[in-house]
Design an enzyme around this catalytic site. Structure first.
Site, mmCIF file in Angstrom:
data_model
loop_
_atom_site.group_PDB
_atom_site.id
_atom_site.type_symbol
_atom_site.label_atom_id
_atom_site.label_comp_id
_atom_site.label_asym_id
_atom_site.label_seq_id
_atom_site.Cartn_x
_atom_site.Cartn_y
_atom_site.Cartn_z
ATOM 1 C CE LYS A 132 1.956 -8.136 -36.542
ATOM 2 N NZ LYS A 132 1.222 -7.639 -35.423
ATOM 3 C CD GLU A 160 -8.512 -8.497 -36.830
ATOM 4 O OE1 GLU A 160 -7.522 -8.002 -36.239
ATOM 5 O OE2 GLU A 160 -8.429 -9.378 -37.695
ATOM 6 C CB THR A 209 -5.745 -6.622 -40.426
ATOM 7 O OG1 THR A 209 -4.829 -7.609 -39.977
ATOM 8 C CG2 THR A 209 -7.156 -7.133 -40.274
ATOM 9 C CD1 TRP A 268 -0.856 -8.451 -40.177
ATOM 10 C CD2 TRP A 268 0.148 -10.313 -39.482
ATOM 11 N NE1 TRP A 268 -1.339 -8.756 -38.938
ATOM 12 C CE2 TRP A 268 -0.741 -9.884 -38.492
ATOM 13 C CE3 TRP A 268 0.890 -11.480 -39.270
ATOM 14 C CZ2 TRP A 268 -0.916 -10.572 -37.298
ATOM 15 C CZ3 TRP A 268 0.715 -12.157 -38.071
ATOM 16 C CH2 TRP A 268 -0.177 -11.698 -37.105
HETATM 17 P P1 AMP Z 1 -2.209 -6.672 -36.059
HETATM 18 O O1 AMP Z 1 -3.648 -6.700 -36.308
HETATM 19 O O2 AMP Z 1 -1.398 -6.485 -37.288
HETATM 20 O O3 AMP Z 1 -1.848 -5.737 -34.971
HETATM 21 O O4 AMP Z 1 -1.792 -8.120 -35.539
HETATM 22 C C1 AMP Z 1 -2.368 -8.706 -34.393
HETATM 23 C C2 AMP Z 1 -1.605 -9.958 -34.026
HETATM 24 O O5 AMP Z 1 -0.241 -9.631 -33.764
HETATM 25 C C3 AMP Z 1 -2.092 -10.656 -32.791
HETATM 26 O O6 AMP Z 1 -3.209 -11.479 -33.039
HETATM 27 C C4 AMP Z 1 -0.855 -11.441 -32.395
HETATM 28 O O7 AMP Z 1 -0.722 -12.639 -33.162
HETATM 29 C C5 AMP Z 1 0.271 -10.501 -32.767
HETATM 30 N N1 AMP Z 1 0.643 -9.669 -31.602
HETATM 31 C C6 AMP Z 1 0.278 -8.400 -31.338
HETATM 32 N N2 AMP Z 1 0.817 -7.980 -30.168
HETATM 33 C C7 AMP Z 1 1.537 -9.009 -29.689
HETATM 34 C C8 AMP Z 1 2.308 -9.233 -28.499
HETATM 35 N N3 AMP Z 1 2.488 -8.279 -27.598
HETATM 36 N N4 AMP Z 1 2.871 -10.453 -28.331
HETATM 37 C C9 AMP Z 1 2.722 -11.440 -29.248
HETATM 38 N N5 AMP Z 1 2.002 -11.296 -30.373
HETATM 39 C C10 AMP Z 1 1.419 -10.103 -30.597
#
Ligand code: AMP
Length: 543
Positions: A440, A330, A183, A445
């Site tokens: 995002k 994570e 990530t 990312w």
């Molecule tokens: P990833 O590891 O790429 O899935 O990113 C995780 C991050 O995405 C989280 O810590 C949040 O900042 C954001 N994220 C994931 N799901 C949501 C959601 N339903 N609403 C808002 N932010 C989200």
């Protein structure tokens, strides 16, 4: 201790999931839309047999327990086979994010120590750009997704063709690694998360619960979420566990194609980031009569905040339900889901929408708390903001060979998510901000720090801060605030051309705003919150 007399040593491994799929659901189907629009269809019996053949082939190539096998592929039946075969032979499935820049992929595959990479033929031009830098790489296997495998490569189909459909599994310790996913974060290198067999089984089991994803043998599941994004939110393993059929979209994820597939295959659950569903909603709003998607039970949305207007739009205008989920790479990734509790079902549409647009409450075995800067645990009053921390059996306890981010793990055993939230008395989490300096965009990312450093290397630039601006299609896009050196300037095109060599195209800022000074905090950090306040809506105004 008065000891339990149960079979506590029974090992929870993905072997049981693969065996379950082959034993109980051999006739359920797996459908893939190929690049040229044709449909590939087979059964779990084929999928099970071919997974065994792949395991045998990899073993013959010298892949041993614990070896990392990378995949660079779209969502297809062959990728599903890799999901099943690699962990159950004791090796580690490492899904590579095909949207990353080759520099990052080189770092990630090398850092993980991938010894084999299984890549779709259509992605060979990307693989060619970084495979030379992966020191551990011994073999590349090509999945012929859009044409025959070129000379000089191992062809997936030829490789498995002669292999037995029986496979002798090794004894797998449930605590051994099953899969890896990197990530990208704020600063520094991408971080590797290593999932285990036990964590993957427990995660799939919980994800399948009725108030979580609610998977059933009768479901037909369309993961639009890529298989390189955090286990495709557990859907492939959830399907193996429950017998749900899988509908893979392949490389084309345009709204009309998705709607065609949803209608033709009677999809019951479809999962993707808000950007995907925004596009689908816009198309349905134009002419919903073109598609009969009445089989759909709900659309799973996550990865970024789902806008309430989208959730409401689907419901009000098309009678379609969305389920909003929050998670992280994570966390395998599922942390919480925004389900309306029974007692509030009659409380009216506004309450329901508020609940469904929140990040929801935690699934079983995920503990949540939020803390202030001093680490004090905050009250669940729906108002006090703090950083969300989590712990549970499918939450990372550390990153793979990376000490840069050790402070994300607290001494008392919690993981700091970087999400700033409130939690109310019912346990519903609402994300209000992010402490991490990342953007995002369409679920992917973009690291602001990496961009800033690169922009500031341009001879005309004195200072640059990159921040997230809201965007109608991509949820967020990068904007750069720049201060030029006295007497110097550069155009947007010049600056983007300067960045192009180092970054994926979708990373390049949508615009550069020339400012007299970047706002800073007391300790001299860029105050991006101020930039977001001032320019956060810039792209919504048609700029
Ligand atoms: P990833 O590891 O790429 O899935 O990113 C995780 C991050 O995405 C989280 O810590 C949040 O900042 C954001 N994220 C994931 N799901 C949501 C959601 N339903 N609403 C808002 N932010 C989200």
């Amino acid at each position: 201790m008065f000891k339990s007399l149960m079979m506590d040593d029974y090992q929870l491994t993905l072997v049981q999931l693969l065996e379950r799929l082959g034993t109980y659901f051999p006739d359920n189907d797996v459908v893939t839309r190929l690049a040229d629009g044709t449909i590939h269809r087979y059964t779990y019996r084929d999928c099970y047999n071919r997974s065994h053949q792949l395991s045998n082939a990899l073993r013959r190539l010298g892949v041993k327990e614990g070896d990392r096998v990378g995949t660079l592929g779209w969502n297809t039946f062959r990728h599903m086979e890799a999901y099943l075969a690699i962990p159950t032979m004791g090796a580690v499935l490492h899904t590579l994010n095909l949207r990353l820049h080759p520099h990052d992929l080189a770092y990630i595959a090398d850092h993980a120590g991938d010894s084999v990479i299984i890549a779709d033929r259509s992605l060979l031009p990307l693989l060619e750009q970084f495979k030379g830098e992966v020191k551990s790489l011994r073999h590349v296997i090509v999945m012929p997704d859009d044409g025959p495998t070129p000379e000089g490569y191992l062809d997936y189909e030829q490789l498995i063709a002669g292999e037995s459909t029986d496979f002798a599994y090794p004894d797998i310790d449930e605590r051994s690694a099953a899969a890896m996913c990197y990530t990208s974060g704020t600063t520094g290198h991408p971080k590797g998360v290593v999932y285990g067999h036990r964590s993957s089984v427990l995660h799939s089991l919980t994800a399948a619960l009725p108030d979580a994803l609610g998977l059933s043998e009768r479901d037909r599941v369309l993961p639009v979420v890529p298989m390189f994004h955090a286990n495709a939110w557990s859907l492939p393993y959830g399907a193996a566990l429950t017998g749900a059929s899988m509908i893979f979209p392949g490389p084309v994820l345009q709204p009309p194609v998705l709607l065609d597939l949803m209608a033709a295959e009677k999809v019951t659950i479809a999962a993707g980031v808000p950007t995907i569903w925004n596009g689908v909603l816009a198309l349905l709003d134009q002419d919903a009569s073109k598609w009969d998607i009445s089989a759909l039970r709900y659309m799973l949305v996550g990865g970024s905040a789902a806008p309430p207007a989208m959730i409401e739009g689907f419901k009000k205008r098309h009678g379609l339900d969305m389920v909003h989920a929050w998670g992280m790479t994570e966390m395998s990734p599922i942390g919480s889901l925004a389900r309306v509790k029974n007692k509030e079902l009659d409380a009216g549409p506004e309450v329901a929408l508020g609940r469904r647009a929140s990040q929801g409450y935690a699934v079983p075995f995920v503990d949540t708390r939020h803390v202030d800067d001093a680490g004090t645990v905050l009250p669940w009053d729906g108002q006090t903001m703090g950083e969300l921390e989590v712990r549970g059996p499918w939450v990372a306890a550390t990153y793979y060979n990376n000490d840069e981010q050790a402070d994300r793990f607290t001494p008392d055993g919690w993981f700091k998510t970087g999400d700033i939230v409130t939690i109310d008395s019912e346990g519903y989490i609402t994300i209000t901000d992010r402490s991490k300096d990342v953007i995002k965009s369409g679920g992917e990312w973009i690291s602001t720090v990496a961009l800033e450093n690169a922009i500031m290397a341009h001879p005309a630039i004195m200072e640059a801060a990159v921040f997230a601006a809201r965007h109608p299609k991509w949820d967020e896009r990068p904007l750069a605030a720049v201060v030029f050196k006295p007497g110097q300037e550069a155009t947007k095109d010049e600056l983007n051309a300067f960045l192009e060599k180092d970054f994926a195209k979708f990373w390049l800022p949508d615009d550069y705003l020339v400012v007299p000074e970047i706002p800073k905090t007391s300790v001299g950090k860029f105050q991006k919150i101020r930039l977001r306040e001032e320019y956060g809506e810039y792209l919504m105004k048609g700029n």
